[in-house]
Write a protein that holds these residues in place. Structure first.
Motif, mmCIF file in Angstrom:
data_model
loop_
_atom_site.group_PDB
_atom_site.id
_atom_site.type_symbol
_atom_site.label_atom_id
_atom_site.label_comp_id
_atom_site.label_asym_id
_atom_site.label_seq_id
_atom_site.Cartn_x
_atom_site.Cartn_y
_atom_site.Cartn_z
ATOM 1 N N ASP A 20 0.825 -1.206 0.000
ATOM 2 C CA ASP A 20 0.000 0.000 0.000
ATOM 3 C C ASP A 20 0.860 1.257 0.000
ATOM 4 O O ASP A 20 0.450 2.299 -0.514
ATOM 5 C CB ASP A 20 -0.920 0.008 1.225
ATOM 6 N N VAL A 41 1.796 2.979 -3.461
ATOM 7 C CA VAL A 41 0.773 3.635 -4.278
ATOM 8 C C VAL A 41 0.758 5.124 -3.959
ATOM 9 O O VAL A 41 0.517 5.510 -2.811
ATOM 10 C CB VAL A 41 -0.611 3.015 -4.002
ATOM 11 N N VAL A 100 -0.528 8.859 -3.452
ATOM 12 C CA VAL A 100 -1.797 9.485 -3.105
ATOM 13 C C VAL A 100 -1.586 10.996 -3.140
ATOM 14 O O VAL A 100 -0.822 11.531 -2.324
ATOM 15 C CB VAL A 100 -2.286 9.048 -1.713
ATOM 16 N N SER A 149 -4.337 4.648 0.944
ATOM 17 C CA SER A 149 -4.265 3.627 -0.098
ATOM 18 C C SER A 149 -4.915 2.329 0.384
ATOM 19 O O SER A 149 -5.677 1.688 -0.346
ATOM 20 C CB SER A 149 -2.809 3.380 -0.488
#
Length: 513
Positions: A71, A74, A76, A88
């Motif tokens: 996570d 990723v 954001v 995420s």
């Protein structure tokens, strides 16, 4: 579970490594409070966790789960570091559990495409980051607005440090529950969710109760966010008021009980008049937590009327005298519990008694005399919800020891069947978390005892064996360190088999009849 079997001389010497305990580390996790406008208010998407799940099985909750290492990979927009990773995770869990993909660009995807992506993610065929990149999607922090933080109490064996995020359903999205780890998923009005919490048909953890209470008076998102982030009675993000159903509050107190449990649950029952059940901790620092809760409830107009004991074992009665004296209330228990105590009892409870509690929502708790683990053991069953405070009949942490001569296996099995057939609903045990499907757990215990009895009978040869020899064979799946404890329940089973004529005992040897 039981007190530490002083008859064995075990005391604190059962293996220091086995008895050493401390709170497990809380793992980072994320939850998405998904809502949609409905008239002048909102509806919230809730899910029911499958009863087989180790954490909160059978409870109603919101889409969410633990933070995965990937996570953090990723991006954001508008967030970085842990805040980005947690958002995420919230977006990923929301997509996995509801099919709602909250990402910029998702509105261009067909419903069929969204379904195929969800299936690929759940099957592990496509990673979360790869999915977003392949479809040209991006996450934005403003879609996941901070809505509070909650940390699981240290008494539980699985703990999470959870960030909550308020998410409005995008116009193009549709929430859909798929069978799997979750047993249900649906839109619900906050008032309806709280009504089900009130009647015991939907168990909720404190974060969910708080969220529904706040969202039930939704005016605008900014107001809601401020109130979601500042729950009452929650120092250090850990709730001090745990009320799994309305009028059933629990305080886990550290007690000298058998491992792996380290706590005994004291219950505070009622919505006006209150019963305090099993204040088991003799340590003033422990029972002070219980008194603090009661003091807060008294300030709100509630009134304690009695201390009730399920049975006499030390991890259930350690603080009973101090609590009753501090509060100036009587002690109630069964006669076979009272004659094992060294302090006064004001009322003897009998099978069939009803303990009526006045209040905004009245309660009527029926007393069931359930000997087996202890001769004076009682359970309390709420006549409205059929929830049951069951003491040491079952446990969601550890096992139940039947220790003769106080313990009697045939009586214990009879009472397990009686509770199953009552029928009860949620079980509130002395050790561990609530058990939503009570009849299934009780049947599980009956099946387990029957299987163990078969192994014990098989381990008894025609030419005789000692108790220790029987245990070494019948409990081959149990660590040898625990065999002294297993011997007590094995002895209870052998006594049952002797009563039934299947085994005979002679000079501390057991022979197949």
């Amino acid at each position: 579970m039981s007190e530490r079997l002083p008859s064995l001389g075990l005391g604190l010497g059962l293996g220091l490594g086995l008895l050493a305990h401390g709170p497990v580390e809380a793992r980072p996790s994320s939850v998405a409070l998904l809502y949609r406008r409905a008239g002048e208010g909102v509806e919230v998407f809730w899910v029911k966790r499958g009863k087989a799940l180790r954490f909160a099985g059978g409870f109603y909750a919101f889409p969410g789960g633990k933070l995965d290492a990937a996570d953090a990979d990723v991006p954001v927009a508008g967030a970085s570091g842990e805040e980005a990773a947690l958002r995420s995770a919230a977006a990923r869990e929301l997509f996995e559990e509801t099919g709602v993909l909250v990402a910029h660009g998702a509105q261009a995807l067909s419903s069929a495409k969204v379904e195929s992506l969800r299936k690929a993610l759940l099957d592990g065929a496509l990673g979360w980051g790869a999915l977003l990149k392949a479809e040209g999607l991006s996450l934005n922090a403003e879609d996941f607005r901070t809505a509070g933080r909650w940390v699981t109490p240290p008494s539980l064996p699985v703990r999470f440090d959870t960030r909550f995020y308020l998410v409005e359903l995008p116009a193009h999205a549709r929430a859909e529950w798929w069978p799997g780890e979750l047993a249900e998923g649906a839109w619900v009005k906050p008032a309806d969710a709280l009504a089900r919490w009130g009647d015991g048909s939907a168990l909720l953890h404190p974060p969910a109760v708080h969220a529904f209470q706040v969202l039930g008076t939704f005016t605008d998102a900014s107001d809601v966010l401020a109130r979601l982030a500042t729950p009452p009675f929650c120092p250090g993000y850990v709730s001090q008021r745990i009320e799994f159903q309305q009028g059933v509050r629990v305080v886990a107190l550290e007690t000298p009980t058998l491992p792996p449990a380290a706590h005994t649950n004291a219950y505070v029952l009622g919505n006006g008049e209150l019963l305090i059940v099993d204040p088991g901790a003799a340590d003033v620092k422990q029972y002070a937590k219980l008194l603090s809760l009661v003091s807060g409830l008294k300030a709100e107009g509630l009134r304690p009327v009695a201390v009730v004991l399920t049975h006499h074992h030390g991890d259930h009665v350690g603080g009973a005298r101090a609590v009753k004296e501090r509060l100036g209330i009587p002690l109630w228990c069964h006669a076979r519990t009272a004659d094992r105590l060294d302090f006064p009892v004001e009322r003897l409870l009998e099978d069939g008694d009803v303990l009526a509690l006045a209040g905004e929502v009245p309660q009527r708790w029926r007393v069931l005399h359930t000997p087996g683990h202890a001769q004076g053991h009682v359970c309390l069953v709420d006549e409205r919800s059929r929830s049951a405070v069951v003491g040491d009949m079952v446990a969601s942490v550890g096992t139940i020891v039947i220790d003769p001569p106080e313990g009697h296996m045939r009586d214990y099995l009879t009472q397990l069947s009686r509770l199953r057939d009552w029928p009860v609903s949620t079980l509130y045990p002395a050790h561990g978390s609530p058990i939503p499907d009570g009849p299934a757990k009780l049947q599980e215990y009956l099946d387990h005892r029957a299987a163990r009895e078969a192994l014990i009978l098989q381990a008894v040869p025609p030419n005789g064996a000692t108790l220790a020899q029987v245990v070494s064979l019948a409990y081959a799946d149990t660590p040898p360190l625990l065999h002294p404890i297993a011997e007590r329940s094995a002895l209870a089973t052998l006594e049952k088999l002797v009563e039934e004529g299947l085994v005979r005992e002679e000079s501390l040897q057991y022979f197949r009849a």
